[in-house]
Design a protein around this motif. Sequence first.
Motif, mmCIF file in Angstrom:
data_model
loop_
_atom_site.group_PDB
_atom_site.id
_atom_site.type_symbol
_atom_site.label_atom_id
_atom_site.label_comp_id
_atom_site.label_asym_id
_atom_site.label_seq_id
_atom_site.Cartn_x
_atom_site.Cartn_y
_atom_site.Cartn_z
ATOM 1 N N ALA A 224 45.761 37.701 37.747
ATOM 2 C CA ALA A 224 47.054 38.241 37.349
ATOM 3 C C ALA A 224 47.668 39.021 38.509
ATOM 4 C CB ALA A 224 46.907 39.144 36.127
ATOM 5 N N LEU A 225 48.969 39.257 38.410
ATOM 6 C CA LEU A 225 49.700 40.030 39.404
ATOM 7 C C LEU A 225 50.089 41.374 38.827
ATOM 8 C CD1 LEU A 225 52.190 37.379 40.831
ATOM 9 C CD2 LEU A 225 50.605 38.709 42.198
ATOM 10 N N LYS A 226 50.007 42.412 39.643
ATOM 11 C CA LYS A 226 50.426 43.739 39.198
ATOM 12 C C LYS A 226 51.811 44.035 39.747
ATOM 13 C CE LYS A 226 47.493 47.110 38.903
ATOM 14 N NZ LYS A 226 46.552 48.248 39.213
ATOM 15 N N GLY A 227 52.739 44.400 38.857
ATOM 16 C CA GLY A 227 54.090 44.737 39.270
ATOM 17 C C GLY A 227 54.175 46.148 39.821
ATOM 18 N N PRO A 228 55.344 46.541 40.353
ATOM 19 C CA PRO A 228 55.520 47.882 40.931
ATOM 20 C C PRO A 228 55.243 49.006 39.943
ATOM 21 C CG PRO A 228 57.338 46.440 41.545
ATOM 22 C CD PRO A 228 56.549 45.708 40.515
ATOM 23 N N ASP A 229 55.477 48.726 38.646
ATOM 24 C CA ASP A 229 55.254 49.761 37.634
ATOM 25 C C ASP A 229 53.866 49.686 37.016
ATOM 26 O OD1 ASP A 229 55.490 47.424 36.253
ATOM 27 O OD2 ASP A 229 56.958 48.152 34.785
ATOM 28 N N GLY A 230 53.025 48.826 37.566
ATOM 29 C CA GLY A 230 51.666 48.684 37.055
ATOM 30 C C GLY A 230 51.503 47.624 35.993
ATOM 31 N N SER A 231 52.595 47.022 35.532
ATOM 32 C CA SER A 231 52.528 45.970 34.526
ATOM 33 C C SER A 231 51.921 44.705 35.128
ATOM 34 C CB SER A 231 53.929 45.651 33.985
ATOM 35 O OG SER A 231 54.505 46.786 33.372
ATOM 36 N N MET A 232 51.248 43.919 34.295
ATOM 37 C CA MET A 232 50.595 42.701 34.753
ATOM 38 C C MET A 232 51.451 41.477 34.440
ATOM 39 S SD MET A 232 48.073 44.164 36.103
ATOM 40 C CE MET A 232 47.154 42.743 36.673
ATOM 41 N N TYR A 233 51.469 40.522 35.370
ATOM 42 C CA TYR A 233 52.256 39.300 35.237
ATOM 43 C C TYR A 233 51.361 38.080 35.455
ATOM 44 C CZ TYR A 233 56.506 42.145 35.525
ATOM 45 O OH TYR A 233 57.495 43.067 35.285
ATOM 46 N N HIS A 234 51.764 36.975 34.847
ATOM 47 C CA HIS A 234 51.057 35.707 35.003
ATOM 48 C C HIS A 234 51.685 34.932 36.163
ATOM 49 C CE1 HIS A 234 49.160 31.909 34.214
ATOM 50 N NE2 HIS A 234 48.690 32.271 33.036
ATOM 51 N N PRO A 235 50.934 34.632 37.224
ATOM 52 C CA PRO A 235 51.497 33.840 38.317
ATOM 53 C C PRO A 235 51.609 32.364 37.929
ATOM 54 C CG PRO A 235 49.225 34.382 38.793
ATOM 55 C CD PRO A 235 49.558 35.077 37.516
ATOM 56 N N ALA A 236 52.666 31.710 38.415
ATOM 57 C CA ALA A 236 52.876 30.279 38.204
ATOM 58 C C ALA A 236 53.412 29.693 39.499
ATOM 59 C CB ALA A 236 53.851 30.042 37.048
ATOM 60 N N PHE A 237 53.208 28.392 39.678
ATOM 61 C CA PHE A 237 53.503 27.786 40.972
ATOM 62 C C PHE A 237 54.145 26.418 40.794
ATOM 63 C CE2 PHE A 237 49.791 30.494 41.048
ATOM 64 C CZ PHE A 237 50.009 31.331 42.135
ATOM 65 N N THR A 238 55.013 26.059 41.744
ATOM 66 C CA THR A 238 55.692 24.769 41.670
ATOM 67 C C THR A 238 54.924 23.657 42.379
ATOM 68 O OG1 THR A 238 57.038 25.407 43.596
ATOM 69 C CG2 THR A 238 57.998 25.760 41.414
ATOM 70 N N SER A 239 53.884 23.989 43.116
ATOM 71 C CA SER A 239 53.063 22.981 43.794
ATOM 72 C C SER A 239 51.704 23.584 44.140
ATOM 73 C CB SER A 239 53.748 22.499 45.087
ATOM 74 O OG SER A 239 53.760 23.532 46.058
ATOM 75 N N PRO A 240 50.709 22.745 44.399
ATOM 76 C CA PRO A 240 49.431 23.282 44.888
ATOM 77 C C PRO A 240 49.599 24.054 46.196
ATOM 78 C CG PRO A 240 49.132 21.045 44.099
ATOM 79 C CD PRO A 240 50.612 21.298 44.093
ATOM 80 N N ALA A 241 50.517 23.610 47.056
ATOM 81 C CA ALA A 241 50.751 24.331 48.314
ATOM 82 C C ALA A 241 51.170 25.766 48.061
ATOM 83 C CB ALA A 241 51.804 23.600 49.152
ATOM 84 N N GLU A 242 51.936 25.996 47.002
ATOM 85 C CA GLU A 242 52.343 27.368 46.653
ATOM 86 C C GLU A 242 51.131 28.208 46.268
ATOM 87 O OE1 GLU A 242 55.193 28.893 46.828
ATOM 88 O OE2 GLU A 242 56.710 27.313 46.993
ATOM 89 N N VAL A 243 50.194 27.594 45.550
ATOM 90 C CA VAL A 243 48.970 28.311 45.161
ATOM 91 C C VAL A 243 48.214 28.747 46.411
ATOM 92 C CG1 VAL A 243 46.744 28.140 43.982
ATOM 93 C CG2 VAL A 243 48.761 27.027 42.993
#
Length: 292
Positions: A224-243
């Motif tokens: 997961a990704l942590k936002g500036p305020d500490g909230s957690m986000y789900h990462p998503a990607f448009t291609s394997p290269a982005e991952v």
Amino acid sequence: MGIFSRKSKKDDVTTNDAGAADSTQPSVTSGGSSLVVNRLVQDALRPWSSSQNAQTMYAVLRQCATGDLLLDASGSEIADKAAPFAKGDTLAIGTQVDNAGKRLLVAFTDNDRLAVYRQNGGATTPPISLGQSASATLQMAATTYDGIAIDPGSPETVFIAYADEIRRGLTDEAGVNEILKTAIVAGSPVEEIIDRAEAAPVVFVGLSARRDDKGEVESIMVPALKGPDGSMYHPAFTSPAEVWAWAPDLDAQPTGFANIARSAREDGQAGIVFNPAGKPAVVPIAAIAERY
């Protein structure tokens, strides 16, 4: 890196024997196209030039899913260079051959870099360029050629990606998510990002496998990704290269946007972040809560 030599290839030449020119024929410009300047790829080439590794390679490839590139059509025979490709014209696309004998399509991020390349090769006339989408160029490189060389002769080190690397980073269809990627790069409104993501044939998540001492997989997690305020986000990607431009140690897993949206809601996350390796698109959970 290979040592290159320019070679004329008969199979790189296309003669238009059709009748009247049609709007689907390529647009060839004498002196190059001043409209094509692919800043995204140029910006990705700088880190690659100083540190060549898998992460910086995929950072370049991920940016080739949107925008345009220029092909070297200087060897073409065109009766009227101010007109579209017409009957009797011969289109020749420039290639290079590396020291392993692999034939690479050459492409450029702007006309100035193409002009320098031609001058370094002894050309005394302005280049002729063919502009087309970057994703179509990468698709051509992975299917018709053995790979691609981007901006050979430029101040940055020439970037080379072979066909298997292109297919691994951008899938067998390099333009599969061009519409969504372009919307993200353009900073489109959240509703448009959602619409494009829902219409996308596939999106990707990054998976991390935890293994025991014997190498057997014990569990799989989605970081997961942590936002500036500490909230957690789900990462998503448009291609394997982005991952792999974000985290090269992850596995790229294809899925659908609906699965990511439901996962983010069920895990109590604040939303979804598309393509965190660059300028991301953030989809707040409130924008999709009623749909999923």
